[in-house]
Design a protein around this motif. Structure first.
Motif, PDB file in Angstrom:
ATOM      1  N   ARG A   8     106.344  57.532  55.884  1.00 44.18           N
ATOM      2  CA  ARG A   8     106.968  56.858  54.758  1.00 44.18           C
ATOM      3  C   ARG A   8     106.395  57.385  53.435  1.00 44.18           C
ATOM      4  NH1 ARG A   8     109.594  51.966  53.928  1.00 44.18           N
ATOM      5  NH2 ARG A   8     109.269  51.006  51.892  1.00 44.18           N
ATOM      6  N   GLY A   9     107.276  57.775  52.532  1.00 47.06           N
ATOM      7  CA  GLY A   9     106.852  58.240  51.218  1.00 47.06           C
ATOM      8  C   GLY A   9     106.743  59.742  51.088  1.00 47.06           C
ATOM      9  N   ALA A  10     106.566  60.454  52.204  1.00 49.97           N
ATOM     10  CA  ALA A  10     106.469  61.909  52.147  1.00 49.97           C
ATOM     11  C   ALA A  10     107.843  62.515  51.858  1.00 49.97           C
ATOM     12  CB  ALA A  10     105.910  62.453  53.454  1.00 49.97           C
ATOM     13  N   VAL A  11     107.858  63.679  51.199  1.00 48.16           N
ATOM     14  CA  VAL A  11     109.105  64.294  50.727  1.00 48.16           C
ATOM     15  C   VAL A  11     109.175  65.737  51.203  1.00 48.16           C
ATOM     16  CG1 VAL A  11     110.357  65.028  48.653  1.00 48.16           C
ATOM     17  CG2 VAL A  11     109.251  62.789  48.705  1.00 48.16           C
ATOM     18  N   ARG A  12     110.330  66.150  51.647  1.00 46.76           N
ATOM     19  CA  ARG A  12     110.539  67.535  52.072  1.00 46.76           C
ATOM     20  C   ARG A  12     110.375  68.478  50.881  1.00 46.76           C
ATOM     21  NH1 ARG A  12     114.211  64.321  54.632  1.00 46.76           N
ATOM     22  NH2 ARG A  12     114.363  64.528  56.914  1.00 46.76           N
ATOM     23  N   PRO A  13     109.898  69.712  51.111  1.00 43.63           N
ATOM     24  CA  PRO A  13     109.736  70.664  50.008  1.00 43.63           C
ATOM     25  C   PRO A  13     111.001  70.877  49.174  1.00 43.63           C
ATOM     26  CG  PRO A  13     108.585  71.466  51.951  1.00 43.63           C
ATOM     27  CD  PRO A  13     109.331  70.228  52.374  1.00 43.63           C
ATOM     28  N   ARG A  14     112.161  70.909  49.805  1.00 47.37           N
ATOM     29  CA  ARG A  14     113.388  71.168  49.050  1.00 47.37           C
ATOM     30  C   ARG A  14     113.774  70.006  48.129  1.00 47.37           C
ATOM     31  NH1 ARG A  14     115.719  70.355  54.364  1.00 47.37           N
ATOM     32  NH2 ARG A  14     116.969  68.444  54.463  1.00 47.37           N
ATOM     33  N   ASP A  15     113.226  68.821  48.381  1.00 45.57           N
ATOM     34  CA  ASP A  15     113.560  67.648  47.569  1.00 45.57           C
ATOM     35  C   ASP A  15     112.514  67.341  46.509  1.00 45.57           C
ATOM     36  OD1 ASP A  15     115.839  67.242  49.151  1.00 45.57           O
ATOM     37  OD2 ASP A  15     114.704  66.050  50.611  1.00 45.57           O
ATOM     38  N   ARG A  16     111.457  68.155  46.420  1.00 40.97           N
ATOM     39  CA  ARG A  16     110.324  67.834  45.551  1.00 40.97           C
ATOM     40  C   ARG A  16     110.721  67.584  44.103  1.00 40.97           C
ATOM     41  NH1 ARG A  16     106.140  72.546  47.049  1.00 40.97           N
ATOM     42  NH2 ARG A  16     105.532  71.831  49.131  1.00 40.97           N
ATOM     43  N   GLN A  17     111.418  68.534  43.497  1.00 43.26           N
ATOM     44  CA  GLN A  17     111.636  68.470  42.053  1.00 43.26           C
ATOM     45  C   GLN A  17     112.390  67.213  41.629  1.00 43.26           C
ATOM     46  OE1 GLN A  17     110.144  70.372  39.786  1.00 43.26           O
ATOM     47  NE2 GLN A  17     109.122  71.258  41.574  1.00 43.26           N
ATOM     48  N   PHE A 187     100.678  62.702  49.288  1.00 48.71           N
ATOM     49  CA  PHE A 187     100.582  64.051  49.843  1.00 48.71           C
ATOM     50  C   PHE A 187     101.826  64.376  50.644  1.00 48.71           C
ATOM     51  CE2 PHE A 187      96.137  62.531  49.517  1.00 48.71           C
ATOM     52  CZ  PHE A 187      95.682  63.455  48.582  1.00 48.71           C
ATOM     53  N   TRP A 188     102.432  65.520  50.336  1.00 53.13           N
ATOM     54  CA  TRP A 188     103.692  65.921  50.950  1.00 53.13           C
ATOM     55  C   TRP A 188     103.504  67.208  51.744  1.00 53.13           C
ATOM     56  CZ3 TRP A 188     107.168  65.417  45.947  1.00 53.13           C
ATOM     57  CH2 TRP A 188     107.240  64.063  45.581  1.00 53.13           C
ATOM     58  N   PRO A 189     104.421  67.479  52.697  1.00 57.63           N
ATOM     59  CA  PRO A 189     104.294  68.702  53.516  1.00 57.63           C
ATOM     60  C   PRO A 189     104.530  69.965  52.690  1.00 57.63           C
ATOM     61  CG  PRO A 189     106.371  67.591  53.964  1.00 57.63           C
ATOM     62  CD  PRO A 189     105.573  66.665  53.101  1.00 57.63           C
TER      63      PRO A 189
END
Length: 408
Positions: A8-17, A187-189
């Motif tokens: 929960r709360g982590a975001v995929r690299p493509r969705d970061r911005q 912290f995100w992947p």
């Protein structure tokens, strides 16, 4: 961990911005003080709009460039000492020290306004700010090293800093003391290329020395990258490359200091105005490190500039003692002492770059242009008043746009 099972709360690299943009807008909408901290561009635009000679031209030294309250706090050095120093150098340039005074005054005045303190208290705070700064310019090198009379707000943070250990840092930053960084809200992947680049980064000898040169660590210790993640941190810098790396040290002297956490942060072109015809490093990471070594030696000695994925970055180890001052609200009984102490801290950072004659000349310049009703330069007071008005309008407009955007 598969992307489909992100916590929960982590975001995929493509969705970061997109997520980072929304996070920044949300943080800036929390209060006028948060808006001032997060919107440095508005401050620089105001500086750029001023007529020539509106502000005094101080000596050409390294300045913070973004000298608000949250960018000061306790910092530990390699020997284990702790001092309150400037702790954020993203905008550092060789420029006019008056800009740091105005930015700090704006931050303090906004905190006073948010604390519902009367206007006369703000005026007295600006007087205290100028008194503390001028005192630092006139003090001898030996007296600048003495412990300052810290207000209660600062004493509390300093006591926390002194007592902190790796376990406190681990619980705060990574939520446990195991050698992993749990993915989630903070912290995100990483992309595969980011993870490979970080692994190569910490194979470099300069990175190994950055970790091993702290006291009680063996110079021959081997450094291993245990885990890493994209780090959601800050406000005005959200959207830049930012990574947390957890390192393990092997072959040390067995004092229990087996892990350390590293901050890798992108360095971008400074928006803060610099003096023309001054020599600064062209690489932005090197500029940040050089500015830190002049303004905050405790921090600068723990930083290294390098390249990462074709971007300039600066790298530093996070110490448990590194904390920022949280002064979103001010008590009237503390307001003047806080202003004096923080201005004296900035004054020490500026003064250590000046010889005696330069410091004396700048001190005399700051004592000019005072009115009969305010023991501070008129240009400083009028600058803060104008900026308060401009930022209040900007804050309300930001909240309107953000609120309406969230409903669409």
């Amino acid at each position: 961990m598969p992307i489909s099972t992100l916590p929960r709360g982590a975001v995929r690299p493509r969705d970061r911005q997109d997520v980072l943009r929304d996070t920044r807008n949300r943080k800036m909408a929390r209060s006028a003080h948060a808006y001032v901290r997060g919107n440095t561009v508005r401050f620089y635009e105001w500086l750029d709009s001023l007529a020539v000679h509106t502000l005094p031209e101080g000596p050409a030294i390294w300045i913070c460039g973004d000298c608000h309250v949250g960018n000061l706090g306790p910092i530990g050095n390699a020997e284990g000492d702790i001092e309150v120093q400037i702790r954020d150098m993203d905008q550092t340039v060789i420029g006019n020290p008056a800009h740091d005074l105005i930015r700090l005054g704006l931050s303090l005045a906004t905190a006073a306004r948010g604390s519902d303190l009367p206007g006369v208290t703000t005026a007295r705070m600006i007087e205290a700010l100028m008194e503390g700064y001028i005192h630092a310019l006139g003090a001898s090198t030996a007296s600048r090293r003495k412990r300052l009379d810290k207000p209660d707000t600062v004493h509390v943070v300093m006591r926390q800093a002194v007592k902190r250990s790796w376990k406190h840092l681990a619980r705060e930053r990574i939520e446990n003391t195991r050698p992993t960084i749990p993915l989630g809200k903070r912290f995100w992947p990483l992309r595969a290329d980011e993870r490979r680049a970080l692994a190569r980064l910490f194979e470099d000898e300069a990175m190994r020395h950055l970790v091993t040169h702290l006291r009680s660590r063996d110079d021959d210790a081997q450094v291993e990258l245990l885990d890493c993640a994209y780090w959601v941190k800050g406000c005005s810098s959200l959207g830049r490359l930012r990574y947390a790396a957890l390192l393990g040290l092997h072959g040390g002297n067995g004092d229990g200091d087996l892990y350390c956490m590293i901050d890798v942060k992108e360095a971008v072109q400074a928006a803060a105005p610099r003096y023309p015809r001054v020599r600064m490093p062209r690489d932005n990471g090197q500029r940040v490190v050089e500015g830190a070594r002049h303004l905050a030696p405790f921090l600068g000695e723990r930083m290294v500039a390098t390249r990462f994925l074709d971007h300039g970055v600066f790298v530093r180890e996070l110490l448990p003692q590194d904390l920022k001052l949280e002064i979103d609200t001010l008590k009237q009984s503390e307001a003047m002492r806080v202003a004096y102490f923080l201005a004296e801290t900035v004054g020490k950072a500026h003064a250590r770059q000046m010889d005696t004659d330069t410091a004396r000349a700048w001190q005399q310049e700051l004592k000019r242009q005072r009115s009969k009703t305010l023991a501070a330069p008129f240009w400083l007071w009028t600058s803060i008043v104008e900026l308060m008005s401009s930022h209040e309008r900007g804050y309300l407009e930001h909240c309107r746009q953000y609120a309406l955007g969230a409903l669409e």
